[in-house]
Write an enzyme that holds these catalytic residues in place. Structure first.
Site, PDB file in Angstrom:
ATOM      1  N   ASP A  25     -15.543 -30.786  11.702  1.00  0.00           N
ATOM      2  CA  ASP A  25     -15.595 -32.220  11.390  1.00  0.00           C
ATOM      3  C   ASP A  25     -15.091 -32.987  12.613  1.00  0.00           C
ATOM      4  O   ASP A  25     -13.973 -32.749  13.066  1.00  0.00           O
ATOM      5  CB  ASP A  25     -14.697 -32.498  10.178  1.00  0.00           C
ATOM      6  CG  ASP A  25     -14.731 -33.954   9.730  1.00  0.00           C
ATOM      7  OD1 ASP A  25     -15.252 -34.802  10.483  1.00  0.00           O
ATOM      8  OD2 ASP A  25     -14.243 -34.236   8.631  1.00  0.00           O
ATOM      9  N   GLY A  49     -16.744 -37.326   2.052  1.00  0.00           N
ATOM     10  CA  GLY A  49     -15.518 -37.717   2.742  1.00  0.00           C
ATOM     11  C   GLY A  49     -14.458 -38.248   1.785  1.00  0.00           C
ATOM     12  O   GLY A  49     -14.783 -38.916   0.808  1.00  0.00           O
TER      13      GLY A  49
END
EC number: 3.6.-.-
Length: 339
Positions: A63, A35
């Site tokens: 996501d 991330g």
């Protein structure tokens, strides 16, 4: 390390993603990483470049954070829609948990009562299959892909751990459906009688019809699973930054991708500093020194990869114009000032 073929030692690989654009057989391209490393920016930019050389491109976010809408400044949902300013690039954002609830509710009003009795049991059974949320997300993708014809599909995946589960789920779902089929063979008549007493499944379906649909889904998933393992059809682009944790995650991801027999031969390294030799920014120079250490490690570890070095930019990369400028650097290497 990579499932891509090794190249001769005197063959220096281009520091670009041009090889992916040139490989016309590719149908599935996954973009993933830890991330906060610029994964969505990279996937959007790659999709923009692909739109220049392919008839139709679909960009999908799996996501849960869904950053495609923010990146393009345009709202996307679970139905594919054209990106503003393009006639051959579409995008969609899939919510895995919503996909699962849709499947359980089957679109019927009785879906509201699915938390009780047999419906609750089926829900518990469904959610007990490992990776089922990603599997349902994938089922949603398959519905779209089968109904709409796209030449290449780019996945903006969830952060590293979820990505690898996402790539496992064709196998996971196959096993889960096989178990459900086995249960149906053993307890089918009993379940049908119980369902009949409760008014049946939502939409008036019986258990056999549901299982028949699931078997059809299993066959489709099995076919796509085979495509994922074909380097002519599928590749994975790793995105990272030049820091220890990100490099560690990238190495772990590449090892797992190789174990799944999924091709990977490209790494995009984002947020690099290139202070000029006359720069008075001591912090910039110190950070550049640290980044250079990890860049050297990347060069040594991944000599058979296309490694793309991308600079840290002054502004956020949001909107069509900025994404297009960023995407140019994926195929035309950034030229830093003299250090």
């Amino acid at each position: 390390m990579s499932s891509a073929a090794l190249v001769p030692a005197d063959d220096i690989l281009e520091p670009t993603l041009q090889s992916i654009l040139d490989q016309k057989s590719l149908r599935w391209i996954f973009v993933g990483g830890k991330g906060g490393v610029g994964k969505t920016t990279t996937s959007c930019s790659l999709a923009i470049q692909l739109a220049k050389v392919r008839k139709s491109v679909l960009l999908i976010s799996t996501d849960p954070a869904h950053n495609l809408s923010d990146a393009f400044g345009q709202k996307f949902g679970k139905e594919a829609r054209l990106v503003d300013g393009f006639d051959n690039l579409s995008a969609m954002e899939i919510d895995p948990s919503a996909s699962m609830q849709d499947l359980l509710a089957a679109g019927g009003e009785q879906g509201e009562d699915m938390g009780f009795g047999l419906g609750g049991m089926m829900q518990d059974l469904a959610f007990s299959i490992p990776g089922v949320d990603e599997a349902m997300s994938f089922a949603e993708v398959l519905k779209q892909v089968k109904s709409l014809s796209y030449e290449v599909i780019v996945f903006d995946t969830a952060p590293t751990g979820h990505t690898l589960r996402f790539l496992q789920f064709p196998t996971v779902l196959e096993k889960g459906l096989a178990k459900l089929s086995q249960l149906s063979n053993q307890f089918g008549p009993m379940l049908n009688s119980v369902l009949g007493a409760r008014g049946g499944l939502p939409g008036g379906q019986n258990l056999d019809e549901v299982l028949s649909k699931m078997e059809s889904l299993r066959e489709t998933i099995s076919e796509v699973n085979a495509q994922f393992k074909d380097a002519d059809l599928t590749t994975f682009v790793c995105v990272c930054i030049a820091e220890f944790l990100s490099l560690y995650e990238t190495e772990r991801m590449i090892q797992e991708l190789t174990s799944y027999q999924i091709d990977t031969h490209a790494i995009v390294v984002n947020q690099l500093l290139f202070p000029g030799k006359d720069s008075t920014c001591e912090q910039c120079k110190a950070r550049r020194k640290m980044q250079k250490k990890y860049l050297d490690e990347i060069a040594e570890l991944y000599e058979d990869f296309n490694v793309v070095r991308m600079p840290l930019l002054v502004e956020e990369v949001r909107g069509k114009e900025k994404l297009e400028r960023f995407s140019d650097m994926l195929v035309h290497p950034y030229q830093p000032p003299q250090e």
